[in-house]
Design an enzyme around this catalytic site. Structure first.
Site, PDB file in Angstrom:
ATOM      1  N   SER A  64      20.696  -8.526 -28.071  1.00 13.53           N
ATOM      2  CA  SER A  64      22.041  -8.022 -27.776  1.00 13.53           C
ATOM      3  C   SER A  64      22.609  -8.697 -26.534  1.00 13.53           C
ATOM      4  O   SER A  64      23.779  -9.076 -26.483  1.00 13.53           O
ATOM      5  CB  SER A  64      21.996  -6.508 -27.575  1.00 13.53           C
ATOM      6  OG  SER A  64      21.457  -5.869 -28.715  1.00 13.53           O
ATOM      7  N   ASN A  65      21.768  -8.864 -25.510  1.00 19.38           N
ATOM      8  CA  ASN A  65      22.211  -9.533 -24.291  1.00 19.38           C
ATOM      9  C   ASN A  65      22.472 -11.013 -24.524  1.00 19.38           C
ATOM     10  O   ASN A  65      23.217 -11.632 -23.775  1.00 19.38           O
ATOM     11  CB  ASN A  65      21.170  -9.362 -23.185  1.00 19.38           C
ATOM     12  CG  ASN A  65      21.197  -7.985 -22.563  1.00 19.38           C
ATOM     13  OD1 ASN A  65      21.995  -7.696 -21.691  1.00 19.38           O
ATOM     14  ND2 ASN A  65      20.326  -7.109 -23.040  1.00 19.38           N
TER      15      ASN A  65
ATOM     16  N   LYS B  31       9.922  -2.613 -30.238  1.00 16.85           N
ATOM     17  CA  LYS B  31      10.779  -2.359 -29.083  1.00 16.85           C
ATOM     18  C   LYS B  31      11.556  -1.095 -29.373  1.00 16.85           C
ATOM     19  O   LYS B  31      12.297  -1.017 -30.354  1.00 16.85           O
ATOM     20  CB  LYS B  31      11.741  -3.524 -28.841  1.00 16.85           C
ATOM     21  CG  LYS B  31      12.742  -3.243 -27.718  1.00 16.85           C
ATOM     22  CD  LYS B  31      13.757  -4.360 -27.541  1.00 16.85           C
ATOM     23  CE  LYS B  31      14.743  -4.005 -26.425  1.00 16.85           C
ATOM     24  NZ  LYS B  31      15.772  -5.054 -26.199  1.00 16.85           N
TER      25      LYS B  31
END
Length: 377
Positions: free
Chosen positions: A108-109, A234
């Protein structure tokens, strides 16, 4: 479809037990339609070259061990929005020198949803070459490979391997979730099919906020963990009870448990519950805040592991407050904070907005205590 209603996994869909050396029997033939490492159909915005990976080992065994993993940012030329490979390389080496355990691209980052397939490969190969050239060829790279179809997810896993990735981080598909088979059957089949075909091991990515609220239960994750090519999870859901159940169950399933090299790695998906994850039996974090403060994230975990719990708690408070700024601002806020404190980072790709002067000031101030802590370490 409710992912909390568990059902037996399809017969023969996986082999019981853990095996990091698993590779699909047809793995060599999977590397088709090869795009030369570093090649991109988009012009580059820098002179950094990622076209050669001969200086250090490219494909080698890089085990997943407990620690701090960082989902890296993707950087762009501010004028053209072309991928800025020089800054990507610089940032990867900065994190490695800070002592992190591994990096993750295309999360996402990393603005994976803003990148073409060739750009994804470029980012990963650039990161691999930068690490190798800086003496970190041992450091694993996790690559985000989630897609809505099984076919494209497998393709992304293959391309991740070609680009130098060691593990694939895979979200469950969710666009057509209302049409999925009951009792999580579609999700089980999806992950098993991807794991069967992927040339690199799979890490399950449980992030309800990114997949229309789909939240995989601990039972489903444990069931999937028995596939020999699924090696971790995760948990960005923030559910420490779930993390505890997964960590405990997978530890018991392991034939020879080694705390320093677990068969199934259980990672918190945010730095604001680092200590809580360790208490629950987790092995570390894969957290975006470490882009700004890798040493603080590492030190928090080290203090806890050394039994210096009160010191760890004090540091966790600062980390959690900084993480709240990152959560509120997302990739836009984190990049703005990096510009404010580190002098690089730039902007996200459009259509994400550029921060106003007031937003930039607010985000910089929100990271102040965290950055001061980072600079003290």
């Amino acid at each position: 479809m409710s992912p909390h209603n568990d059902a037996p996994s399809p017969t023969g869909s996986y082999t019981t037990g853990f095996n990091r050396s698993f590779r699909p029997s047809g793995a060599p033939s999977l590397m088709t339609g090869h795009l030369a490492v570093g090649e991109s159909h988009s012009p580059l915005s820098s002179s950094y070259s990622s076209t050669s990976l001969d200086s250090s080992p490219f494909h080698m065994t890089r085990p997943l061990v407990p620690g701090v993993y960082v989902p890296t940012m993707c950087f762009f030329d501010e004028a053209t929005e072309d991928v800025d490979t020089a800054t990507i390389a610089h940032h990867a080496v900065r994190l490695a020198r800070a002592g992190v355990t591994g990096l993750a691209t295309q999360g996402s980052n990393g603005e994976a949803v803003h990148l073409s397939h060739s750009e994804r490969k470029l980012v990963t190969s650039t990161t691999r070459k930068a690490l190798n050239d800086a003496g970190f060829s041992h450091m694993p790279i996790i690559v985000g490979c989630g897609a809505q179809s099984t076919r494209e997810t497998i393709q992304l896993c293959r391309e991740a391997w070609e680009a130098g990735g060691d593990y694939a981080l895979v979200l469950p598909p969710a666009y057509y979730a209302s049409l999925f088979a009951p009792a999580s059957e579609t999700i089980l089949k999806f992950f098993n099919a991807v794991a069967d075909a992927s040339p690199i091991p799979i890490i399950i990515y449980n992030f309800p906020g990114a997949v229309n609220g789909m939240d995989l239960s601990s039972d489903i994750i444990v069931q999937l963990s028995e596939h020999p090519n699924i090696v971790g999870v995760k948990l960005t859901c923030g559910n420490t009870g779930k993390l505890n159940r997964v960590a405990a169950a997978t530890r018991k399933l392991s034939k020879k448990h080694d705390p320093s090299n677990p068969d199934f790695l259980v990672l918190a998906g945010s730095a604001d519950f680092s200590i809580q994850a360790l208490v629950a039996g987790g092995h570390g974090i894969l957290a975006g805040l470490a882009n700004i403060a890798p040493k603080a994230c590492i030190k928090t975990i080290e203090l806890y592991n050394q039994g210096r719990v009160e010191e760890a708690q004090e540091m966790q408070e600062i980390v959690a407050q900084g993480d709240w700024t990152a959560i509120q601002g997302g990739v836009v806020g984190v990049k703005s904070g990096m510009v404010g404190w580190m002098g690089y980072g730039g902007h996200a790709r459009s259509p994400l907005p550029q921060p106003s002067q007031e937003q930039a000031r607010k985000w910089k101030e929100g990271f102040r205590d965290l950055v001061m802590l980072e600079k003290s370490l």
